[in-house]
Every structure is written in C-alpha cells, then in structure tokens.
Design a protein around this motif. Sequence first.
Motif, mmCIF file in Angstrom:
data_model
loop_
_atom_site.group_PDB
_atom_site.id
_atom_site.type_symbol
_atom_site.label_atom_id
_atom_site.label_comp_id
_atom_site.label_asym_id
_atom_site.label_seq_id
_atom_site.Cartn_x
_atom_site.Cartn_y
_atom_site.Cartn_z
ATOM 1 N N UNK A 146 0.825 -1.208 0.000
ATOM 2 C CA UNK A 146 0.000 0.000 0.000
ATOM 3 C C UNK A 146 0.857 1.254 0.000
ATOM 4 N N UNK A 147 1.938 1.236 0.796
ATOM 5 C CA UNK A 147 2.809 2.409 0.873
ATOM 6 C C UNK A 147 3.519 2.641 -0.452
ATOM 7 N N UNK A 148 4.036 1.560 -1.057
ATOM 8 C CA UNK A 148 4.746 1.702 -2.338
ATOM 9 C C UNK A 148 3.802 2.215 -3.419
ATOM 10 N N UNK A 149 2.558 1.684 -3.424
ATOM 11 C CA UNK A 149 1.611 2.117 -4.455
ATOM 12 C C UNK A 149 1.199 3.575 -4.285
ATOM 13 N N UNK A 150 1.304 4.083 -3.046
ATOM 14 C CA UNK A 150 0.922 5.476 -2.795
ATOM 15 C C UNK A 150 2.125 6.382 -2.589
ATOM 16 N N UNK A 151 3.327 5.884 -2.894
ATOM 17 C CA UNK A 151 4.538 6.668 -2.619
ATOM 18 C C UNK A 151 4.558 7.975 -3.397
ATOM 19 N N UNK A 152 4.004 7.975 -4.586
ATOM 20 C CA UNK A 152 4.018 9.190 -5.391
ATOM 21 C C UNK A 152 3.194 10.312 -4.793
ATOM 22 N N UNK A 153 2.214 9.950 -3.950
ATOM 23 C CA UNK A 153 1.369 10.987 -3.359
ATOM 24 C C UNK A 153 2.023 11.661 -2.174
ATOM 25 N N UNK B 197 -1.555 10.953 5.040
ATOM 26 C CA UNK B 197 -1.653 10.164 3.822
ATOM 27 C C UNK B 197 -1.020 8.791 4.018
ATOM 28 N N UNK B 198 -0.002 8.711 4.847
ATOM 29 C CA UNK B 198 0.609 7.412 5.140
ATOM 30 C C UNK B 198 -0.396 6.515 5.869
ATOM 31 N N UNK B 199 -1.132 7.085 6.824
ATOM 32 C CA UNK B 199 -2.144 6.299 7.526
ATOM 33 C C UNK B 199 -3.254 5.875 6.575
ATOM 34 N N UNK B 200 -3.603 6.753 5.662
ATOM 35 C CA UNK B 200 -4.630 6.403 4.683
ATOM 36 C C UNK B 200 -4.167 5.257 3.793
ATOM 37 N N UNK B 201 -2.876 5.249 3.466
ATOM 38 C CA UNK B 201 -2.352 4.165 2.643
ATOM 39 C C UNK B 201 -2.344 2.829 3.389
ATOM 40 N N UNK B 202 -2.326 2.880 4.721
ATOM 41 C CA UNK B 202 -2.294 1.652 5.517
ATOM 42 C C UNK B 202 -3.683 1.066 5.742
ATOM 43 N N UNK B 203 -4.728 1.784 5.377
ATOM 44 C CA UNK B 203 -6.087 1.293 5.618
ATOM 45 C C UNK B 203 -6.339 -0.061 4.959
ATOM 46 N N UNK B 204 -5.959 -0.280 3.676
ATOM 47 C CA UNK B 204 -6.176 -1.614 3.095
ATOM 48 C C UNK B 204 -5.470 -2.718 3.871
ATOM 49 N N UNK B 205 -4.271 -2.429 4.362
ATOM 50 C CA UNK B 205 -3.548 -3.440 5.137
ATOM 51 C C UNK B 205 -4.269 -3.748 6.446
#
Length: 339
Positions: free
Chosen positions: A140-147, A157-165
């Motif tokens: 999730x973090x790698x897929x959202x790294x560009x943001x 935004x890091x916490x938001x990227x962890x939601x799927x996990x």
Amino acid sequence: MNKSLGEVFRSAWNTTKNNFVPLLVGILIYMAPAMVLSIVSTAVLPSEMMGMESLGGVMVGLELCLLLYMVFISPLYMGYITSVLRTWHLTGTPAKMSTAWAAAKANYGRYMTTLLATVVISFAAVLIIAFVSSIAVIGSVISSAGSFYGSSMDSLMFMEAMVPALIVMVALILFYSFCLSFVNFIPGMEVPSGFQAVFKSFRYIFRGNFWKNFGHTLIIGLITVGIELVVILPFYMPYISAALSPGATPSDIAYASTALTAVMPLYILLSTILGIFLQTFTTPYMFEVYLNAKGVSDGKDSQQMQRTYGDPYANFTQNNNYTQPPYSGGQDPPQIPPR
C-alpha cells in the motif's frame, strides 16, 4: 442432516428453553468473578489514596488475575456447558447440574490440552497474519509513494495508505476466529482433544458446508453485535456528541470523557449481564451449527468410503454365497464323525 437457518434457531431456542437453569447457573458461576475483576480494574481509584505507580501495579495485578482465572477455569466451564448440551442432544431430557459438573471435572484435562493447543496454533496464526499484513502495508505504501512527495500531510496520507492493510489484518483475524467456532465442543462430544480437536474444527468448517456455517455464524454475530450496540450507545452518546459538536471546547470534551469514565463500571455490569443472557442462547445455537456441520462432514466421509471400497456388507455376503455362518470367525464348526 443439513439444517436451515430457521431449524437451527428453533433447535437452539428449544435447547435454551428446556435447559435454561443449568446453562444460566454455569455461565453465572463462570462470569461473575470475571465481571467483578473487570469492574474493579476499571474503577477510578482516588489518586490521593495511592500514587500512580502503585495504581499501575494494582491494575496490572488485577489484569493478571483475570487472565489466570480465564485460563484455568474456562476448560471447566466449557466442559460443563458441553455436558449439558450433550445430555439434551442424546436423551432429550434436561441435564442435572451435578452430572454436568462431574463430566466437566472428568474432561478437564482434555479441555486444558485443547486450550493450550489453541494458544500454540493461534500464536503461529498471529505470526502469519502479521507477515501477510506487513506485505499488504508495504504494498500500500509503495503504491501510494508518489502521493507523499512534496505533501504537507505525509503522516495522514501514510495512515490512509495503511487502511487496506488494516482491513486485510482484521479480515484474517475474524476468519481465523470463525475457523475455531467448534473447538470448544469437540473434546466433550468426541474422542479427539488437543491439536486434533483444533484441526477437526477447521475440518468441519470447510467440509461441513462452509457457506452455510459462515452464514449461520455471521447471522448470530450480527444479531449479538446489534443488541450490544443498543446498550453501548447510550453510554457513549454524550462523549460522541461533545466530540463532534462544532462549537465544543476542550473543556467540554474533557468533561464528557470524565463522565464516561465515571459510568464505565455500570456499563461493564450491564454489558456483562446482557452477555450472560445472550450466551444462554448463542452457545446452544453454535452447538447446533456444530452438530449440523459434523453431520454433513461425516456424511461426505461415508459416501467417499462407499465409492472407494464399496459396500462391505454386500462384499461379505457375495463372498459367502449370501449365507451367514452360525459361528463367529467366518468358519463352520468341525464335523463330528458318526459312531
């Protein structure tokens, strides 16, 4: 045997209605000390009476006592409850509490070994779930790294990227708990205990009509959660209203939090009493789901044996010209020569 949802509800209600006293007494004896320890551990002790370090030590001690109580008494409790349900299932008569208590003491070792085996397997499952969740977090973090680059809200935004996990982790934990739904009944109903009982629970879940087992368990879970929410929300509504109110000040939120802490022992008392009465139905309900899954699984095993080996009685009669020997062992008695 493959009961519908309505049949499971009717059977569970019939079991509860005819065994309400022994079920309620067993649950009360088991839950009352745990309820007292929980209320004491969450009660607010005046800071003037003892220092914060002593207060923390008391809390840790109470939690440890509660944990030890649950570990050593829960095998006795499940042995008692299963004996009550087994007696009703086999005889159709309400169980005597003395008989159920004797069966619980006799099966204590089997239930304790099953509990220890469950702890060991759960520890391994937690490691696997943590590993899978870590992979999901990294992905999730790698897929959202560009943001993240150049953003002023990187942490959010890091916490938001962890939601799927987090969703993956919660789903795996719930699924694992679902697979252990029958482990508390197997040592008192069948021969296996320990690791075999845990593996049999998994087997009945998957082989005993997985989707029906899942549906039965999901329905009773939703009903239980819905009833508990009705009790929880009145206690939390003042705090939620203060926290979500646009004009709320920090002092308002602090006051609501203090009020919530003050009524927490009452909430624990009410929720425990509600849980006791719910268990008098939910435990027989899950017992009926277990019996249904076991019946389906055993039926599949029997059909598979017939397809593999055929009918053993038919083979026996064919090999002996459809006649049964009068003596055991498949041999006729020796002939006595005439005089």
